[in-house]
Design an enzyme around this catalytic site. Structure first.
Site, PDB file in Angstrom:
ATOM      1  N   HIS A 191      38.756  47.982  24.983  1.00  0.00           N
ATOM      2  CA  HIS A 191      39.268  46.953  24.080  1.00  0.00           C
ATOM      3  C   HIS A 191      40.484  47.431  23.271  1.00  0.00           C
ATOM      4  O   HIS A 191      41.337  48.166  23.774  1.00  0.00           O
ATOM      5  CB  HIS A 191      38.157  46.439  23.156  1.00  0.00           C
ATOM      6  N   THR A 249      31.227  48.550  32.321  1.00  0.00           N
ATOM      7  CA  THR A 249      32.074  48.896  33.461  1.00  0.00           C
ATOM      8  C   THR A 249      32.789  50.211  33.191  1.00  0.00           C
ATOM      9  O   THR A 249      33.047  50.986  34.115  1.00  0.00           O
ATOM     10  CB  THR A 249      33.085  47.762  33.722  1.00  0.00           C
ATOM     11  N   ALA A 250      33.078  50.476  31.928  1.00  0.00           N
ATOM     12  CA  ALA A 250      33.727  51.740  31.561  1.00  0.00           C
ATOM     13  C   ALA A 250      32.875  52.927  32.012  1.00  0.00           C
ATOM     14  O   ALA A 250      33.390  53.895  32.603  1.00  0.00           O
ATOM     15  CB  ALA A 250      33.950  51.789  30.051  1.00  0.00           C
ATOM     16  N   LYS A 273      28.995  36.455  28.190  1.00  0.00           N
ATOM     17  CA  LYS A 273      29.907  37.488  28.667  1.00  0.00           C
ATOM     18  C   LYS A 273      29.069  38.723  28.967  1.00  0.00           C
ATOM     19  O   LYS A 273      28.113  39.023  28.254  1.00  0.00           O
ATOM     20  CB  LYS A 273      30.927  37.798  27.555  1.00  0.00           C
ATOM     21  N   LEU A 274      29.401  39.438  30.027  1.00  0.00           N
ATOM     22  CA  LEU A 274      28.775  40.731  30.280  1.00  0.00           C
ATOM     23  C   LEU A 274      29.724  41.607  31.081  1.00  0.00           C
ATOM     24  O   LEU A 274      30.750  41.152  31.573  1.00  0.00           O
ATOM     25  CB  LEU A 274      27.419  40.587  30.988  1.00  0.00           C
ATOM     26  N   SER A 275      29.382  42.876  31.165  1.00  0.00           N
ATOM     27  CA  SER A 275      30.160  43.803  31.989  1.00  0.00           C
ATOM     28  C   SER A 275      29.868  43.536  33.459  1.00  0.00           C
ATOM     29  O   SER A 275      28.740  43.187  33.822  1.00  0.00           O
ATOM     30  CB  SER A 275      29.762  45.252  31.680  1.00  0.00           C
TER      31      SER A 275
END
Length: 281
Positions: A152, A113-114, A55-57
């Site tokens: 989250h 991404t934030a 998983k990654l941004s």
């Protein structure tokens, strides 16, 4: 064949991967050594090529397209699910626009991404401190930072601690683009045999579909990693971040991802991308 697999302990990821790693579906001979990390740690591992599958941004993906391809399943995209800026004392978004350097902002990682969305909305906001996402609320309460960029499950908890919303950056993105916001995806190493990459693509989709069909099957596993969240909050979290795009990105999901990368390239936030992003493109 055994693959190294990294994902976060958050309910959306444990919900998605439960059937895969616990053999509730046919994994077509694939076995997994699992690593649980927060998203920025996973991003950093991807930069170093440490995991076969991770998983990654989406922000981070732009830097590793030479090493990894994006799978069709497992992504977190959606409406009303974006990161939020919050504060202990009430601050208006207009105040941040006027005096961006006057505020110390706690972010969950440079390549999240934030943080990318924060840069789009407030490009002059440069005074940032990187923190683990779960520590941001406490850093605000202890006045170590002035503004927190939360992701989250913190979307559901900040008000209980007396903290205030400044702006929902997911809402900002949606109004700017009309698209779902791409938060994180699942990638596979390009150096693996192509048949293994495609096999993984198939079994991950099966895992997501199993989770949708049997939503309480992974409850114990999800709870084990969910930082003492109530069952109600866990499934609220899952409901926000796991949706039709998680089973298959489809045309609309791919459009949103391409648009994010196009905007990032326009703003010179990411380097040029020379590889195809999607495994099945």
């Amino acid at each position: 064949m055994q693959l190294t697999l990294g994902f976060s302990p958050c309910p959306n990821d444990t919900f998605i991967f439960d059937a895969l790693i616990h053999h509730k579906i046919d994994t077509e001979g694939l076995e997994f050594e699992v690593f649980f990390d927060d998203v920025e740690t996973l991003n950093q591992k991807a930069f170093k090529g440490m995991l076969d599958v991770t998983k990654l941004s989406y922000h981070a993906l732009a830097y590793v397209t030479d090493q990894y391809a994006l799978l069709d399943s497992g992504s977190a995209l959606g409406f009303g699910v974006g990161p939020m800026l919050i504060s202990k004392e009430q601050i208006a978004a207009a105040d941040l626009e006027r005096e961006p350097l006057g505020y110390k902002i706690g972010i969950p990682g440079k390549y999240t991404t934030a943080n990318f969305l924060l840069g789009l909305a407030f490009p002059e906001a440069k005074n940032k401190q990187e923190l683990v996402f779960s520590e941001i609320e406490d850093a605000l309460l202890n006045e170590q930072i002035d503004i927190g960029l939360i992701i989250h499950e913190n979307r559901f908890t900040y008000q209980d601690k007396g903290l205030h919303k400044i702006i929902d950056l997911g809402d900002y993105w949606e109004k700017q683009t009309g698209c779902a916001i791409p938060l994180g995806g699942i990638v596979v190493k390009r150096s693996l045999p192509s048949d293994v990459q495609l096999k993984l693509n198939r079994v991950l989709r099966k895992s997501v579909e199993f989770a949708f069909a049997n939503p309480k099957s992974g409850l114990d596993f999800i709870r084990q990693h969910s930082q003492e969240m109530s069952e109600e909050v866990m499934y609220k979290h899952i409901g926000l971040y796991v949706n039709q795009y998680s089973a298959d990105l489809g045309t609309e999901g791919r459009k949103a991802i391409r648009l994010m990368f196009d905007k990032a390239l326009e703003n010179k936030v990411i380097p040029p991308i020379t590889q195809k992003i999607f495994l099945t493109e």
